[in-house]
Design an enzyme around this catalytic site. Sequence first.
Site, PDB file in Angstrom:
ATOM      1  N   GLY A 229       0.780  -1.228   0.000  1.00 42.05           N
ATOM      2  CA  GLY A 229       0.000   0.000   0.000  1.00 42.05           C
ATOM      3  C   GLY A 229       0.812   1.278   0.000  1.00 42.05           C
ATOM      4  N   PRO A 271       5.357  -4.438  -0.632  1.00 38.77           N
ATOM      5  CG  PRO A 271       7.142  -3.090  -1.317  1.00 38.77           C
ATOM      6  CD  PRO A 271       6.804  -4.281  -0.462  1.00 38.77           C
ATOM      7  NE  ARG A 273      -0.724   1.665  -5.864  1.00 38.46           N
ATOM      8  CZ  ARG A 273      -1.656   1.250  -6.704  1.00 38.46           C
ATOM      9  NH1 ARG A 273      -1.544   1.512  -7.980  1.00 38.46           N
ATOM     10  NH2 ARG A 273      -2.710   0.599  -6.269  1.00 38.46           N
ATOM     11  NE  ARG A 309      -4.088   1.298 -10.840  1.00 45.85           N
ATOM     12  CZ  ARG A 309      -3.995   2.589 -10.569  1.00 45.85           C
ATOM     13  NH1 ARG A 309      -3.620   3.439 -11.515  1.00 45.85           N
ATOM     14  NH2 ARG A 309      -4.276   3.042  -9.379  1.00 45.85           N
ATOM     15  CE1 TYR A 313      -9.859  -0.969  -8.521  1.00 44.01           C
ATOM     16  CE2 TYR A 313      -7.946  -0.691  -9.944  1.00 44.01           C
ATOM     17  CZ  TYR A 313      -8.739  -1.495  -9.145  1.00 44.01           C
ATOM     18  OH  TYR A 313      -8.425  -2.813  -8.993  1.00 44.01           O
ATOM     19  CB  CYS A 344     -17.474  -2.308 -29.489  1.00 42.85           C
ATOM     20  SG  CYS A 344     -17.483  -1.836 -31.207  1.00 42.85           S
ATOM     21  CD  GLU A 345     -17.896  -1.717 -22.031  1.00 47.10           C
ATOM     22  OE1 GLU A 345     -17.802  -2.867 -22.499  1.00 47.10           O
ATOM     23  OE2 GLU A 345     -17.977  -1.472 -20.828  1.00 47.10           O
TER      24      GLU A 345
HETATM   25  C1  LIG Z   1      -2.164  -6.232  -3.236  1.00 49.33           C
HETATM   26  C2  LIG Z   1      -1.428  -6.613  -2.029  1.00 49.33           C
HETATM   27  C3  LIG Z   1      -0.211  -5.991  -1.722  1.00 49.33           C
HETATM   28  C4  LIG Z   1       0.376  -4.878  -2.551  1.00 49.33           C
HETATM   29  O1  LIG Z   1      -0.396  -3.741  -2.539  1.00 49.33           O
HETATM   30  P1  LIG Z   1       0.197  -2.405  -3.202  1.00 49.33           P
HETATM   31  O2  LIG Z   1      -0.848  -1.395  -2.943  1.00 49.33           O
HETATM   32  O3  LIG Z   1       0.400  -2.685  -4.642  1.00 49.33           O
HETATM   33  O4  LIG Z   1       1.475  -2.125  -2.498  1.00 49.33           O
HETATM   34  C5  LIG Z   1       0.465  -6.423  -0.616  1.00 49.33           C
HETATM   35  N1  LIG Z   1      -0.022  -7.418   0.165  1.00 49.33           N
HETATM   36  C6  LIG Z   1      -1.178  -8.033  -0.109  1.00 49.33           C
HETATM   37  C7  LIG Z   1      -1.648  -9.119   0.772  1.00 49.33           C
HETATM   38  C8  LIG Z   1      -1.921  -7.642  -1.200  1.00 49.33           C
HETATM   39  O5  LIG Z   1      -3.088  -8.245  -1.451  1.00 49.33           O
END
Ligand SMILES: *Cc1c(COP(=O)(O)O)cnc(C)c1O
Length: 424
Positions: A229, A271, A273, A309, A313, A344-345
Site C-alpha cells: 500500500g 509492496p 505498486r 485502472r 477505479y 466497442c464500449e
Molecule cells: C495487493 C497486495 C499488496 C500490494 O499492494 P500495493 O498497494 O500494490 O502495495 C500487498 N499485500 C497483499 C496481501 C496484497 O493483497
Amino acid sequence: MATLSTPTFSTSRHQIAGLSVAELAKQYGTPLYVYDLRLIEQRIADLSAFDVIRYAQKACGNIAILDRMRKHNVVVDAVSCGEIQRALAAGYSPQGHEIVYTADIFDAAALDLIVQHKLHVNCGSPDMISQLGERLPGADVTLRINPGFGHGHSQKTNTGGQQSKHGIWHTQIDDCLRRADQHGVTVTGLHMHIGSGTDLEHLSEVCEAMERVAMEVGRTVTTISAGGGLPVPYSESETYVDLDKYFQLWDATRNRVSESFGHPVTLEIEPGRYLSAESGFLIAEVRSVKKVGDNLFVLLDAGFNDLARPVMYGAQHPISVCAADGAAVDDRETVEAVIGGPLCESGDIFTQREGGFVHSRELPMCRVGDYVILENAGAYGFVMASNYNSKTRAAEVLIEQGQAKLIRKRETFDDLIRNEIIPE
Ligand SMILES: *Cc1c(COP(=O)(O)O)cnc(C)c1O
C-alpha cells in the site's frame, strides 16, 4: 532512506530509459508495455532499511521481472496457485519463506501445491488455519489481521474494516489460536495490509493495532509484516509517503514487540505498486483524432483491455505524447483532449474520473501516427489485461542497461482460440 519529492510529469516524452519511444514502437509494435529496470532497482533501494522486502507480484508478475527481483534479494508474495508457479518458474525456492501464499481461501489446486512444497501461508480466514492444519499438521503460519478499520476512498481497494473480505477479524484471535492448537500449528507471523497512503497518523493506529494483536498471540511471533500500500504519485497533486517516518513507526513497533518477547522480530514490507508502477509505460499509437461536439477525442490502439485502472477505479495516469517520427512535441500547441481506446464500449476512456464521467486532459495536439504513452503503468497494468473484444494482449519489453529485451511476446490469434472447441 531518502524521502522523495513528487516528480514533474511532462506531456512530451520521446525516450524511455534513453531509448527512442518511436523506435521501440516500430520494433515491437503497439500497444507495448515497456519497463525500465533501473526504476525498479531504485525503489528496492529506497526500502533497504526493512529486513525483508516481499514483492506483491500481483502488481506485475512477468517471470523476467520476478527473476530480477530475486537477484536483488527481494522475496515474493503469491495470492494464487498460478502466482506460486510463477515464483517457482522465476527461480524462487519453496524453502526459507522465499514464497509466501497470502489469501482468504485455498482453492484445491493452491492447497495441493502448498502441501507439496510445504510453503508458508499467510491465513486470511480462520478456515484456512484448519484446512492447512489437516493437511500439514505442525506447520508455521502467519495470520493476516483485519484490525477493524481501513483506509482509502475507493470501496474496491479498501482492505480493512467490516466491509472488507480480507483478513481475520481482530476479535477472533482466540478462536484462531484454538484452531491452530488442534493441529499443532504455530503462529509465527502477523500481517496487516491496510494501506495508509501518506497518512502517518492513520499508520500509527495500524501499528498500535499490530502491537495489541502481537501481545495477544504471544511469544511464538517472530515476524511482523507491514503489508503493502505504499503510494506513488500519479499526478503533481499527489506525493510519496515520508519513508523515514513510515519506517520509524514500524521499526518502533517491532522493537517494542521484540523487547516484550525477549527475542528478535523480523520486520517485513510487502509492496506491489511502489516497486513496479513507475517503471512501466504503455505505448499506444494514435489512430484517430476527431471532434465530437465540443469534445476532441484522441483514439488509441490501446484500450481498457490493456490498462483497466482508469475504467475500474477512475485512476488518472500521467499521459505523454511522442511524434510519429520520434521527435519531442514540446513546441506543439496544447489542447483539451479526451483519450480513448478502440473497444466497442463507450466507457473505454483513459481520461475518465471515478463514476465514469468523461474528462479531458491538457495535452500537446495529437496527430494520427503519433504515440501516446500512459505512464506509471507498471503496477496493475498488464496483469489486469484481458482479451475483451478478441484483442490479443500486448508484448512486454524490459530495458536493462540501455538495452531493450522482449520478455513477453505479443499474443496471436492462435493463442486466443487455443482452448476453444467446436463440437461435432
Ligand atoms: C495487493 C497486495 C499488496 C500490494 O499492494 P500495493 O498497494 O500494490 O502495495 C500487498 N499485500 C497483499 C496481501 C496484497 O493483497
